[in-house]
Design an enzyme around this catalytic site. Sequence first.
Site, PDB file in Angstrom:
ATOM      1  N   ASP A   1      -5.835  -0.532   0.694  1.00 14.27           N
ATOM      2  CA  ASP A   1      -6.534  -0.716   2.567  1.00 14.27           C
ATOM      3  C   ASP A   1      -7.881  -1.862   2.567  1.00 14.27           C
ATOM      4  O   ASP A   1      -8.574  -1.839   1.816  1.00 14.27           O
ATOM      5  CB  ASP A   1      -6.047   0.297   3.035  1.00 14.27           C
TER       6      ASP A   1
ATOM      7  N   LYS B   1       0.984  -1.163   0.383  1.00 11.90           N
ATOM      8  CA  LYS B   1       0.061   0.294   0.266  1.00 11.90           C
ATOM      9  C   LYS B   1       0.776   1.480  -0.167  1.00 11.90           C
ATOM     10  O   LYS B   1       0.414   1.857  -0.554  1.00 11.90           O
ATOM     11  CB  LYS B   1      -0.991   0.046   0.901  1.00 11.90           C
TER      12      LYS B   1
END
Length: 296
Positions: free
Chosen positions: A194, A175
């Site tokens: 996420d 991420k």
Amino acid sequence: VVAALRAYFQLDVSLAALYAEWTAVDRGAGGEGCGRLARVAACLPGVRILRQEPAECLFSFICSSNNNIPRITLILANIRAAYGTELLALPRKNNDGTKAPPLVLHSFPTLEALHGASEDDLRALGLGYRAKFVVNTCTQLRAAGGYAHLLALRAVDDPTKVQEALTLFPGVGRKVADCVALFSLDQTDAIPVDTHVHQIAVRDYDRSLADDTVKSLTPAIYRRVGDVFRSRFPRYAGWAHSLLFVAELPSFRGVLPHDILEEMDQWKKLEKEKKKQAKKQPSPPKKKQPSPPPKK
């Protein structure tokens, strides 16, 4: 200065044209699409991705790991004040009109300046366990060529390869790598994923991603979620994803249509209930390990 600001805000990219393109593909040729982005775009007309300086972006997102926005802001301000260069001091007044200490603004430190910081120094600024990642990433980045190494990634035409290159740095997962790629390395199709982005993908585009047997964002699920947005929005998918993400933030609830808010709240309620029910389910019995053979 004008040229630098235009580059930073990416003003050569027509946001109006992208909004129109995303709206059309999201609704579908026969109107069979979700259409959520079309309605969100009408309420949030100026969500634009900045083109940040890559090293500052990298270290900032390392500091953001498992953190909240006020604390991230404080940590980065501390780093700038300790190792950056003073840019200007803005005069301030207290509420009663008396003179207050000036607001001093600093640049983000250079790699050389940041290299002079120890792990203990950074822990004292509030970085906690992230201090080690910043120190080690700074050392590794300098060895790899410094700023030039990151800037070269702007020419890579594959967000997956850029992600792989960035995850070689300590404290950088998928991420964080995709955030740095999207916000500083011209990877317009990078999708930072996420749990919130996963839920957007499930709710609006692909219910098959709601696999109750998956307890975390595995590499395969992460890739599938990103592909949902990339297949839906063939150009600037990362920008489209960011528009949908921004619409979920509490600070923008006041500008969204009431029915969209109701749908969001209902979905959150259903997900909360699903998790509650999952906790009530008895755990499968643990398999007994075979006893070791007796010693002779």
